[in-house]
Design a protein around this motif. Sequence first.
Motif, PDB file in Angstrom:
ATOM      1  N   VAL A  74      34.256 -15.428  31.157  1.00  0.00           N
ATOM      2  CA  VAL A  74      33.751 -16.969  30.765  1.00  0.00           C
ATOM      3  C   VAL A  74      31.964 -17.117  31.020  1.00  0.00           C
ATOM      4  CG1 VAL A  74      33.801 -19.309  31.481  1.00  0.00           C
ATOM      5  CG2 VAL A  74      36.018 -18.076  31.561  1.00  0.00           C
ATOM      6  N   ALA A  75      31.830 -16.925  32.118  1.00  0.00           N
ATOM      7  CA  ALA A  75      30.313 -16.821  32.588  1.00  0.00           C
ATOM      8  C   ALA A  75      29.437 -15.663  32.104  1.00  0.00           C
ATOM      9  CB  ALA A  75      30.231 -16.571  34.555  1.00  0.00           C
ATOM     10  N   GLY A  76      30.531 -14.566  31.491  1.00  0.00           N
ATOM     11  CA  GLY A  76      29.446 -13.792  30.915  1.00  0.00           C
ATOM     12  C   GLY A  76      29.105 -13.833  29.342  1.00  0.00           C
ATOM     13  N   GLY A  77      30.246 -14.174  29.067  1.00  0.00           N
ATOM     14  CA  GLY A  77      30.484 -14.835  27.810  1.00  0.00           C
ATOM     15  C   GLY A  77      29.450 -16.037  27.588  1.00  0.00           C
ATOM     16  N   ALA A  78      29.442 -16.970  28.047  1.00  0.00           N
ATOM     17  CA  ALA A  78      28.065 -17.870  27.893  1.00  0.00           C
ATOM     18  C   ALA A  78      27.176 -17.690  28.596  1.00  0.00           C
ATOM     19  CB  ALA A  78      28.794 -19.193  29.209  1.00  0.00           C
ATOM     20  N   THR A  79      26.805 -16.389  29.246  1.00  0.00           N
ATOM     21  CA  THR A  79      25.085 -16.618  29.464  1.00  0.00           C
ATOM     22  C   THR A  79      24.596 -15.632  27.914  1.00  0.00           C
ATOM     23  OG1 THR A  79      25.974 -15.847  31.480  1.00  0.00           O
ATOM     24  CG2 THR A  79      24.113 -14.556  30.387  1.00  0.00           C
ATOM     25  N   LEU A  80      25.745 -14.719  27.648  1.00  0.00           N
ATOM     26  CA  LEU A  80      25.642 -14.056  25.916  1.00  0.00           C
ATOM     27  C   LEU A  80      25.391 -15.333  24.905  1.00  0.00           C
ATOM     28  CD1 LEU A  80      27.696 -10.767  26.520  1.00  0.00           C
ATOM     29  CD2 LEU A  80      25.202 -11.116  26.683  1.00  0.00           C
ATOM     30  N   LEU A  81      25.927 -15.761  24.923  1.00  0.00           N
ATOM     31  CA  LEU A  81      25.728 -16.991  23.620  1.00  0.00           C
ATOM     32  C   LEU A  81      24.984 -17.761  23.766  1.00  0.00           C
ATOM     33  CD1 LEU A  81      27.379 -17.971  21.201  1.00  0.00           C
ATOM     34  CD2 LEU A  81      28.596 -18.900  22.095  1.00  0.00           C
ATOM     35  N   SER A  82      24.548 -18.395  25.573  1.00  0.00           N
ATOM     36  CA  SER A  82      23.455 -19.186  25.620  1.00  0.00           C
ATOM     37  C   SER A  82      22.122 -18.080  25.104  1.00  0.00           C
ATOM     38  CB  SER A  82      23.541 -19.494  27.001  1.00  0.00           C
ATOM     39  OG  SER A  82      23.790 -19.943  26.999  1.00  0.00           O
ATOM     40  N   LEU A  83      21.819 -16.680  25.275  1.00  0.00           N
ATOM     41  CA  LEU A  83      20.896 -16.290  24.982  1.00  0.00           C
ATOM     42  C   LEU A  83      20.741 -15.649  23.760  1.00  0.00           C
ATOM     43  CD1 LEU A  83      21.075 -13.283  27.582  1.00  0.00           C
ATOM     44  CD2 LEU A  83      19.075 -14.926  27.260  1.00  0.00           C
ATOM     45  N   GLY A  84      22.014 -15.856  22.868  1.00  0.00           N
ATOM     46  CA  GLY A  84      21.847 -15.615  21.608  1.00  0.00           C
ATOM     47  C   GLY A  84      21.378 -16.334  20.690  1.00  0.00           C
ATOM     48  N   LEU A  85      22.207 -18.051  21.037  1.00  0.00           N
ATOM     49  CA  LEU A  85      21.780 -19.108  20.281  1.00  0.00           C
ATOM     50  C   LEU A  85      20.429 -19.449  20.852  1.00  0.00           C
ATOM     51  CD1 LEU A  85      24.379 -21.096  19.931  1.00  0.00           C
ATOM     52  CD2 LEU A  85      23.944 -20.052  18.312  1.00  0.00           C
ATOM     53  N   GLY A  86      20.090 -19.207  22.353  1.00  0.00           N
ATOM     54  CA  GLY A  86      18.703 -19.642  22.580  1.00  0.00           C
ATOM     55  C   GLY A  86      17.525 -19.354  22.329  1.00  0.00           C
ATOM     56  N   VAL A  87      17.595 -17.639  22.243  1.00  0.00           N
ATOM     57  CA  VAL A  87      16.262 -16.907  21.333  1.00  0.00           C
ATOM     58  C   VAL A  87      15.706 -17.092  20.173  1.00  0.00           C
ATOM     59  CG1 VAL A  87      15.845 -14.783  20.672  1.00  0.00           C
ATOM     60  CG2 VAL A  87      16.469 -14.976  22.425  1.00  0.00           C
ATOM     61  N   LEU A  88      16.490 -17.776  19.242  1.00  0.00           N
ATOM     62  CA  LEU A  88      16.787 -18.335  18.034  1.00  0.00           C
ATOM     63  C   LEU A  88      15.962 -19.645  18.517  1.00  0.00           C
ATOM     64  CD1 LEU A  88      19.790 -17.407  15.876  1.00  0.00           C
ATOM     65  CD2 LEU A  88      17.823 -16.223  15.634  1.00  0.00           C
ATOM     66  N   ALA A  89      16.329 -20.711  18.762  1.00  0.00           N
ATOM     67  CA  ALA A  89      15.808 -21.661  19.139  1.00  0.00           C
ATOM     68  C   ALA A  89      14.569 -22.129  19.381  1.00  0.00           C
ATOM     69  CB  ALA A  89      17.725 -22.835  19.999  1.00  0.00           C
ATOM     70  N   ALA A  90      14.872 -20.879  21.148  1.00  0.00           N
ATOM     71  CA  ALA A  90      13.320 -20.757  21.941  1.00  0.00           C
ATOM     72  C   ALA A  90      11.942 -19.966  21.059  1.00  0.00           C
ATOM     73  CB  ALA A  90      13.560 -20.223  22.256  1.00  0.00           C
ATOM     74  N   TYR A  91      12.286 -19.627  20.182  1.00  0.00           N
ATOM     75  CA  TYR A  91      10.992 -18.787  19.273  1.00  0.00           C
ATOM     76  C   TYR A  91      10.608 -20.173  17.786  1.00  0.00           C
ATOM     77  CZ  TYR A  91       8.981 -15.872  15.723  1.00  0.00           C
ATOM     78  OH  TYR A  91       8.127 -15.273  14.929  1.00  0.00           O
ATOM     79  N   ALA A  92      11.705 -20.873  17.487  1.00  0.00           N
ATOM     80  CA  ALA A  92      11.421 -22.096  16.599  1.00  0.00           C
ATOM     81  C   ALA A  92      10.507 -23.054  17.196  1.00  0.00           C
ATOM     82  CB  ALA A  92      12.367 -22.340  15.473  1.00  0.00           C
ATOM     83  N   LEU A  93      11.087 -23.128  18.802  1.00  0.00           N
ATOM     84  CA  LEU A  93      10.353 -24.755  19.413  1.00  0.00           C
ATOM     85  C   LEU A  93       9.059 -23.939  19.424  1.00  0.00           C
ATOM     86  CD1 LEU A  93      12.809 -26.091  21.110  1.00  0.00           C
ATOM     87  CD2 LEU A  93      11.776 -26.718  19.017  1.00  0.00           C
ATOM     88  N   GLY A  94       9.298 -22.208  19.817  1.00  0.00           N
ATOM     89  CA  GLY A  94       7.978 -21.678  20.265  1.00  0.00           C
ATOM     90  C   GLY A  94       6.225 -21.461  19.632  1.00  0.00           C
ATOM     91  N   ARG A  95       6.912 -20.807  18.428  1.00  0.00           N
ATOM     92  CA  ARG A  95       5.919 -20.550  17.085  1.00  0.00           C
ATOM     93  C   ARG A  95       5.665 -20.671  16.112  1.00  0.00           C
ATOM     94  NH1 ARG A  95       3.612 -16.965  20.846  1.00  0.00           N
ATOM     95  NH2 ARG A  95       2.283 -15.800  18.945  1.00  0.00           N
ATOM     96  N   LEU A  96       6.954 -21.677  15.823  1.00  0.00           N
ATOM     97  CA  LEU A  96       7.395 -21.682  14.083  1.00  0.00           C
ATOM     98  C   LEU A  96       6.540 -23.326  14.002  1.00  0.00           C
ATOM     99  CD1 LEU A  96      10.200 -20.755  12.740  1.00  0.00           C
ATOM    100  CD2 LEU A  96       7.976 -19.623  12.517  1.00  0.00           C
ATOM    101  N   PRO A  97       5.586 -23.159  13.567  1.00  0.00           N
ATOM    102  CA  PRO A  97       4.907 -24.665  12.914  1.00  0.00           C
ATOM    103  C   PRO A  97       5.605 -25.444  12.600  1.00  0.00           C
ATOM    104  CG  PRO A  97       4.212 -23.278  11.662  1.00  0.00           C
ATOM    105  CD  PRO A  97       4.971 -22.223  12.353  1.00  0.00           C
ATOM    106  N   PHE A  98       6.341 -26.596  13.299  1.00  0.00           N
ATOM    107  CA  PHE A  98       6.717 -28.140  12.219  1.00  0.00           C
ATOM    108  C   PHE A  98       6.514 -28.899  13.407  1.00  0.00           C
ATOM    109  CE2 PHE A  98       9.947 -26.229  14.640  1.00  0.00           C
ATOM    110  CZ  PHE A  98      10.848 -26.813  15.414  1.00  0.00           C
ATOM    111  N   PRO A  99       6.412 -30.296  12.910  1.00  0.00           N
ATOM    112  CA  PRO A  99       5.634 -31.302  13.037  1.00  0.00           C
ATOM    113  C   PRO A  99       6.443 -31.342  15.191  1.00  0.00           C
ATOM    114  CG  PRO A  99       5.444 -31.939  11.763  1.00  0.00           C
ATOM    115  CD  PRO A  99       5.969 -30.852  11.387  1.00  0.00           C
ATOM    116  N   PRO A 100       8.152 -32.304  15.069  1.00  0.00           N
ATOM    117  CA  PRO A 100       8.852 -32.786  15.880  1.00  0.00           C
ATOM    118  C   PRO A 100       9.249 -31.565  16.759  1.00  0.00           C
ATOM    119  CG  PRO A 100       9.960 -32.290  13.587  1.00  0.00           C
ATOM    120  CD  PRO A 100       8.591 -31.585  13.136  1.00  0.00           C
TER     121      PRO A 100
END
Length: 276
Positions: A74-100
């Motif tokens: 459970v802990a390993g699965g939650a960590t891997l899934l969080s990293l997989g989704l978190g990388v995509l979301a963090a890249y969009a929030l940190g690098r891609l230019p959109f106003p909100p």
Amino acid sequence: MRLFNRLAFYLLVAFIVVYSVFPFYWAVISSFKPSDALFSANPSFLPFPWTLDHYKNVFLQANFGRNLLNSLIVAGGATLLSLGLGVLAAYALGRLPFPPRNAVLYVVLAMTLFPQISVLSGLFILLRATELFNTHLGLILSYLLFTLPFTIWVLTGYFRSLPQELEEAAYVDGATPLQTLLRIMLPLTGPGLVTTGLLAFIAAWNEYLFALTFTVGDRVKTVPPAIASFGGATPFEIPWGSIMAASVVVTVPLVVLVLLFQQRIVAGLTAGAVKG
């Protein structure tokens, strides 16, 4: 005056260290003491006489090995899934230019402000309706409520700290945003991924409320509720020795990991807090 201030600082640090370490030290020595010594009127700070009976009871009388495997899944699965989704979301929030994007980032951070008990009933109904109750996948998805926002917040700081020229050079060579993320940006965030993954794993490993509510029996039950359900020789006995031994077994690996990656943990928390 300077000597007094330095002495006061060292005393304060010593107090904090003792205050933080002593509970774990007491758990360790209690796990090696015989049961009658745990209730002595004159407790000793050393395990004398000492015994391994509590550790034997944990693995021989309780289904603790299965609980450890469940926690790892459970802990390993939650960590891997969080990293997989978190990388995509963090890249969009940190690098891609959109106003909100800043507003979205604050909404993600606000998700961590809600206590677990406030969403417990809703999650229970949802897991029952989707037939994910008492399953590893159900626990993994429920753990994303507290691991994913933290992962997104910290990794966003890492992505914002990377040089803009690297991304621009990739775009000039014809790379798409996804290719830029996977081939250029992601390898540079290795320390951030390790740090964030470790902290997310620790949070999922120690989680108690969701694991207690969304599991029945030992098939999926993780370590924290399993330790809480330890029984003694009689219904009125609390097996403190076995509880302490089990706590040491599940805590020592986390302590070792934190000591190995303590510098990266500090760097990860600092980057996620001040960048952007």
